[in-house]
Design a protein around this motif. Structure first.
Motif, PDB file in Angstrom:
ATOM      1  N   SER A  16     -36.194 100.643  66.235  1.00 47.09           N
ATOM      2  CA  SER A  16     -36.479  99.262  66.651  1.00 47.09           C
ATOM      3  C   SER A  16     -35.293  98.350  66.326  1.00 47.09           C
ATOM      4  O   SER A  16     -35.412  97.387  65.591  1.00 47.09           O
ATOM      5  CB  SER A  16     -37.766  98.750  66.003  1.00 47.09           C
ATOM      6  OG  SER A  16     -37.656  98.745  64.609  1.00 47.09           O
ATOM      7  N   ASP A  17     -34.155  98.704  66.910  1.00 46.29           N
ATOM      8  CA  ASP A  17     -32.953  97.922  66.639  1.00 46.29           C
ATOM      9  C   ASP A  17     -32.512  97.049  67.806  1.00 46.29           C
ATOM     10  O   ASP A  17     -31.589  96.267  67.683  1.00 46.29           O
ATOM     11  CB  ASP A  17     -31.807  98.835  66.194  1.00 46.29           C
ATOM     12  CG  ASP A  17     -31.394  99.856  67.237  1.00 46.29           C
ATOM     13  OD1 ASP A  17     -31.934  99.849  68.367  1.00 46.29           O
ATOM     14  OD2 ASP A  17     -30.520 100.690  66.912  1.00 46.29           O
ATOM     15  N   GLY A  18     -33.153  97.188  68.970  1.00 43.67           N
ATOM     16  CA  GLY A  18     -32.746  96.407  70.128  1.00 43.67           C
ATOM     17  C   GLY A  18     -31.484  96.926  70.776  1.00 43.67           C
ATOM     18  O   GLY A  18     -31.028  96.372  71.781  1.00 43.67           O
ATOM     19  N   PRO A  28     -36.669  95.631  72.994  1.00 44.63           N
ATOM     20  CA  PRO A  28     -37.825  95.108  72.263  1.00 44.63           C
ATOM     21  C   PRO A  28     -39.169  95.297  72.978  1.00 44.63           C
ATOM     22  O   PRO A  28     -40.177  95.592  72.346  1.00 44.63           O
ATOM     23  CB  PRO A  28     -37.497  93.627  72.082  1.00 44.63           C
ATOM     24  CG  PRO A  28     -36.004  93.589  72.032  1.00 44.63           C
ATOM     25  CD  PRO A  28     -35.568  94.644  73.017  1.00 44.63           C
ATOM     26  N   THR A  37     -27.735  98.893  62.224  1.00 45.50           N
ATOM     27  CA  THR A  37     -28.942  98.139  61.914  1.00 45.50           C
ATOM     28  C   THR A  37     -29.663  98.826  60.772  1.00 45.50           C
ATOM     29  O   THR A  37     -29.915 100.028  60.829  1.00 45.50           O
ATOM     30  CB  THR A  37     -29.877  98.072  63.146  1.00 45.50           C
ATOM     31  OG1 THR A  37     -29.135  97.584  64.262  1.00 45.50           O
ATOM     32  CG2 THR A  37     -31.064  97.172  62.882  1.00 45.50           C
ATOM     33  N   GLN A  52     -34.183  95.743  58.621  1.00 42.86           N
ATOM     34  CA  GLN A  52     -34.064  94.921  59.835  1.00 42.86           C
ATOM     35  C   GLN A  52     -34.957  95.483  60.939  1.00 42.86           C
ATOM     36  O   GLN A  52     -35.579  94.730  61.683  1.00 42.86           O
ATOM     37  CB  GLN A  52     -32.617  94.840  60.317  1.00 42.86           C
ATOM     38  CG  GLN A  52     -32.435  93.952  61.543  1.00 42.86           C
ATOM     39  CD  GLN A  52     -32.829  92.509  61.294  1.00 42.86           C
ATOM     40  OE1 GLN A  52     -32.320  91.878  60.376  1.00 42.86           O
ATOM     41  NE2 GLN A  52     -33.734  91.970  62.100  1.00 42.86           N
ATOM     42  N   CYS A  53     -35.041  96.804  61.033  1.00 43.86           N
ATOM     43  CA  CYS A  53     -35.938  97.416  62.022  1.00 43.86           C
ATOM     44  C   CYS A  53     -37.392  97.031  61.742  1.00 43.86           C
ATOM     45  O   CYS A  53     -38.157  96.776  62.671  1.00 43.86           O
ATOM     46  CB  CYS A  53     -35.767  98.937  62.029  1.00 43.86           C
ATOM     47  SG  CYS A  53     -34.204  99.493  62.741  1.00 43.86           S
ATOM     48  N   ASN A  60     -37.780  93.520  62.871  1.00 43.55           N
ATOM     49  CA  ASN A  60     -37.815  93.477  64.336  1.00 43.55           C
ATOM     50  C   ASN A  60     -39.202  93.857  64.853  1.00 43.55           C
ATOM     51  O   ASN A  60     -39.736  93.198  65.745  1.00 43.55           O
ATOM     52  CB  ASN A  60     -36.776  94.430  64.937  1.00 43.55           C
ATOM     53  CG  ASN A  60     -35.358  93.944  64.745  1.00 43.55           C
ATOM     54  OD1 ASN A  60     -35.111  92.783  64.416  1.00 43.55           O
ATOM     55  ND2 ASN A  60     -34.405  94.840  64.926  1.00 43.55           N
ATOM     56  N   LYS A 112     -41.609  91.006  64.411  1.00 46.69           N
ATOM     57  CA  LYS A 112     -41.365  89.915  65.356  1.00 46.69           C
ATOM     58  C   LYS A 112     -41.744  90.313  66.785  1.00 46.69           C
ATOM     59  O   LYS A 112     -42.467  89.588  67.469  1.00 46.69           O
ATOM     60  CB  LYS A 112     -39.884  89.518  65.291  1.00 46.69           C
ATOM     61  CG  LYS A 112     -39.489  88.416  66.239  1.00 46.69           C
ATOM     62  CD  LYS A 112     -38.014  88.091  66.100  1.00 46.69           C
ATOM     63  CE  LYS A 112     -37.586  87.050  67.107  1.00 46.69           C
ATOM     64  NZ  LYS A 112     -36.142  86.794  67.027  1.00 46.69           N
ATOM     65  N   TRP A 113     -41.244  91.457  67.236  1.00 44.48           N
ATOM     66  CA  TRP A 113     -41.417  91.838  68.633  1.00 44.48           C
ATOM     67  C   TRP A 113     -42.855  92.219  68.978  1.00 44.48           C
ATOM     68  O   TRP A 113     -43.334  91.907  70.054  1.00 44.48           O
ATOM     69  CB  TRP A 113     -40.486  92.986  68.996  1.00 44.48           C
ATOM     70  CG  TRP A 113     -39.029  92.667  68.834  1.00 44.48           C
ATOM     71  CD1 TRP A 113     -38.449  91.419  68.809  1.00 44.48           C
ATOM     72  CD2 TRP A 113     -37.974  93.589  68.666  1.00 44.48           C
ATOM     73  NE1 TRP A 113     -37.088  91.538  68.639  1.00 44.48           N
ATOM     74  CE2 TRP A 113     -36.766  92.856  68.553  1.00 44.48           C
ATOM     75  CE3 TRP A 113     -37.909  94.978  68.602  1.00 44.48           C
ATOM     76  CZ2 TRP A 113     -35.532  93.454  68.390  1.00 44.48           C
ATOM     77  CZ3 TRP A 113     -36.669  95.581  68.443  1.00 44.48           C
ATOM     78  CH2 TRP A 113     -35.492  94.828  68.335  1.00 44.48           C
TER      79      TRP A 113
END
Length: 181
Positions: A30-32, A37, A95, A99-100, A103, A106-107
């Motif tokens: 899940s790093d974009g 996302p 990433t 951070q994953c 993410n 959030k996503w």
């Protein structure tokens, strides 16, 4: 990984197939960078109990943007994206796993506790190590990561010993630092 098609659904069909009794665990970056996302959200929501967040992070985490030698090749780092120099060939990402987790929160609009489960409980269960890893239970290793309410790393304990990290992605931090006690 081939793109999903309505007649050949590939991995997407495997994790969402209602006829499959033993849906496999699946890793999700899940790093974009590797996964958009919207596809992260789709995959997670399709089977949250089998989702394991992973990262394809390379040794360039925390380094400034630029070009770096790696074996016989060079990698260009721009933010979290790593390409082979002079190409659009993805070489990985920079990433972090925290951070994953943020993410995913959030996503997919996932609470912190559910996002953390994808990097603790679920991976442990997937390899049959729930009696010693990934849980805060008697008999489990004293490995613990303390997060703030936004998912930033505050402390790490490895086998009961404190390792004080600074989450490199936290807005207050400029560099990635570890202090071992």
């Amino acid at each position: 990984m081939p793109q999903p098609h309505h007649r050949d659904v590939g991995v997407v069909g495997l994790i969402t197939n209602p006829k499959t009794e033993q849906t496999p665990y699946f890793g999700l970056i899940s790093d974009g960078v590797h996964v958009d996302p919207s596809m992260v959200t789709f995959a997670y929501r399709s089977n949250p109990d089998k989702c394991i967040l992973v990262t394809d992070a390379m040794h360039l985490i925390g380094l400034p943007d630029g070009t770096y030698k790696w074996d016989q090749q060079e990698i260009t780092k721009t933010g979290p994206i790593l390409y082979l120099k002079g190409t659009k060939t993805l070489a990985g990402a920079a990433t972090t796993l925290p951070q994953c987790v943020r993410n995913l929160m959030k996503w997919a609009n996932v609470p912190l506790a559910k996002a953390v489960k994808t990097v603790t409980n679920t991976p442990s269960i997937s390899i049959g190590k729930q009696d010693c890893k990934g849980f805060l239970n008697a008999g489990c290793d004293a490995d613990l990561v303390v997060l703030d309410t936004k998912g930033f790393v505050k402390k790490i304990y490895k086998l009961g010993k404190l390792v004080k990290p600074i989450d490199e992605d936290h807005p207050d931090n400029k560099k990635h630092k570890y202090i071992y006690i």
